[in-house]
Design a protein around this motif. Sequence first.
Motif, PDB file in Angstrom:
ATOM      1  N   THR A   1       0.908  -1.136  -0.142  1.00 41.42           N
ATOM      2  CA  THR A   1      -0.058   0.035  -0.073  1.00 41.42           C
ATOM      3  C   THR A   1       0.849   1.282  -0.087  1.00 41.42           C
TER       4      THR A   1
ATOM      5  N   CYS B   1       0.777   5.930   2.643  1.00 39.65           N
ATOM      6  CA  CYS B   1       0.048   5.689   3.790  1.00 39.65           C
ATOM      7  C   CYS B   1       0.261   6.890   4.457  1.00 39.65           C
ATOM      8  N   THR B   2      -0.726   7.285   5.181  1.00 41.93           N
ATOM      9  CA  THR B   2      -0.643   8.368   6.087  1.00 41.93           C
ATOM     10  C   THR B   2      -0.842   7.963   7.505  1.00 41.93           C
ATOM     11  N   VAL B   3      -1.630   6.908   7.576  1.00 40.57           N
ATOM     12  CA  VAL B   3      -1.890   6.179   9.037  1.00 40.57           C
ATOM     13  C   VAL B   3      -1.510   4.763   9.056  1.00 40.57           C
TER      14      VAL B   3
ATOM     15  N   LEU C   1      -3.578  -2.193   9.507  1.00 40.34           N
ATOM     16  CA  LEU C   1      -4.347  -1.374   8.783  1.00 40.34           C
ATOM     17  C   LEU C   1      -3.668  -0.068   8.069  1.00 40.34           C
TER      18      LEU C   1
ATOM     19  N   THR D   1      -4.043   3.117   5.930  1.00 41.01           N
ATOM     20  CA  THR D   1      -4.636   4.294   5.596  1.00 41.01           C
ATOM     21  C   THR D   1      -4.146   5.231   4.545  1.00 41.01           C
ATOM     22  N   ARG D   2      -4.719   5.297   3.746  1.00 46.60           N
ATOM     23  CA  ARG D   2      -4.238   6.501   2.597  1.00 46.60           C
ATOM     24  C   ARG D   2      -5.387   7.035   1.897  1.00 46.60           C
TER      25      ARG D   2
ATOM     26  N   THR E   1     -11.542  10.580  -0.802  1.00 48.50           N
ATOM     27  CA  THR E   1     -12.083   9.748   0.109  1.00 48.50           C
ATOM     28  C   THR E   1     -10.837   9.208   0.866  1.00 48.50           C
ATOM     29  N   ILE E   2     -10.820   8.535   2.058  1.00 49.16           N
ATOM     30  CA  ILE E   2      -9.879   7.961   2.604  1.00 49.16           C
ATOM     31  C   ILE E   2     -10.072   6.498   2.853  1.00 49.16           C
ATOM     32  N   ALA E   3      -9.100   5.626   2.326  1.00 50.55           N
ATOM     33  CA  ALA E   3      -9.218   4.112   2.343  1.00 50.55           C
ATOM     34  C   ALA E   3      -8.244   3.393   3.597  1.00 50.55           C
ATOM     35  N   THR E   4      -8.918   2.525   4.182  1.00 50.69           N
ATOM     36  CA  THR E   4      -8.103   1.579   5.099  1.00 50.69           C
ATOM     37  C   THR E   4      -7.764   0.286   4.230  1.00 50.69           C
TER      38      THR E   4
END
Length: 348
Positions: free
Chosen positions: A125, A128-130, A152, A154-155, A162-165
């Motif tokens: 992925t 990622c931001t989280v 998990l 998140t990006r 939108t934000i996807a995990t």
Amino acid sequence: MNIMGLEQYKGVYVFAQQVDNELSGIAFELLGKAKELAKDLDTDVTAVLIGNNVKGLVDELAAFGADKVIVVDDPELEVYRTEPYAHALSSVINEYKPEIVLVGATAIGRDLGPRVSARVATGLTADCTVLEIGDFPLVARPGQEQKHNQLLMTRPAFGGNTIATIACPDNRPQMATVRPGVMQAIDRIEGAKAEVIEYNPGFTPDNKYVEVLEVVKSVVDVVDIMDAKILVSGGRGVGSPENFQILKDLAEVLGGEVSCSRAVVDNGWLPRDLQVGQTGKTVRPQVYFAIGISGAIQHVAGMEESDIIIAINKDETAPIFEVADYGIVGDLNKIVPALTAALKAELN
Ligand SMILES: Cc1cc2nc3c(=O)[nH]c(=O)nc-3n(C[C@H](O)[C@H](O)[C@H](O)COP(=O)(O)OP(=O)(O)OC[C@H]3O[C@@H](n4cnc5c(N)ncnc54)[C@H](O)[C@@H]3O)c2cc1C
């Protein structure tokens, strides 16, 4: 292939990027995040250090949280080249079977990460931001096994709308890239030592090893906005490249730097190195001025972690005011020079 025995994959690994025998900041930032993940998984953090004569960097990695360092040291790894580096990192993964591998979304990491993930037959992925440990699916679904202790990732997705995990429940390792500036390094632990493991998978130069004839360094003539404590950032509302002078004056009084939104770069008013946001840089200054910036989600993604956000915009409904700590509604051409003059008087 790793269809069987996912549980044999253990530990959080970080690709410790170095260039010219100097560790890149991203290596420390990823170690900081890896430490948190490893704590949740009750495991340890391993840095993978790839290069030529790089053993001297091991203590530095220990000081920022590496419990172990796997060193792949070989003359073939003197400068970054896709093929030997991909061979090195994928060999380390196949040999030591980590459950998580983090790579920086730098020019090197963006080249290396996907190639390695394909070689070890797992997913990756990007950006990622989280990153956190949790259950997948996030909410249990009837008839579907809910797996625990998953990474998990998140990006932003669909152009940042939108934000996807994302999870990688059926393959190992779970791989992610993270852009510089997103994660935070831990405070240096003086005198920390890591267990050092030397591993060399062997290198056979062939027609896929490119030959580097010359390295030409780009001359950076703009400041790195990621290091600035105060950023005076301008958007399309500033109106022209010449009008950025009023932002430069404010930055000068405060000892800050000027940055901008993508609209400004697209208009050719300022260079791309100064762009903040999803496709620019992620910044975390003590004070961020957003002047004539509407606050699009892609911009906010790059500056919302700033300590104090001050927005100046003539439109009181601009979304930037939703993330701002202080907001001034009005014409920037009046407010910014007045602010500069007042600060000048105050600071002298
Ligand atoms: C995939 C993708 C990635 C993107 N990545 C980024 C990114 O990294 N960074 C980024 O910034 N954008 C990015 N964008 C673009 C983003 O969606 C916005 O288009 C952009 O941020 C808008 O820039 P802006 O706020 O400067 O301009 P605008 O949205 O046009 O806003 C200008 C603002 O200035 C105000 N204004 C005008 N005149 C004055 C005045 N005299 N006084 C005070 N206020 C005034 C207006 O009220 C308005 O709110 C991306 C978009 C996509 C689709």
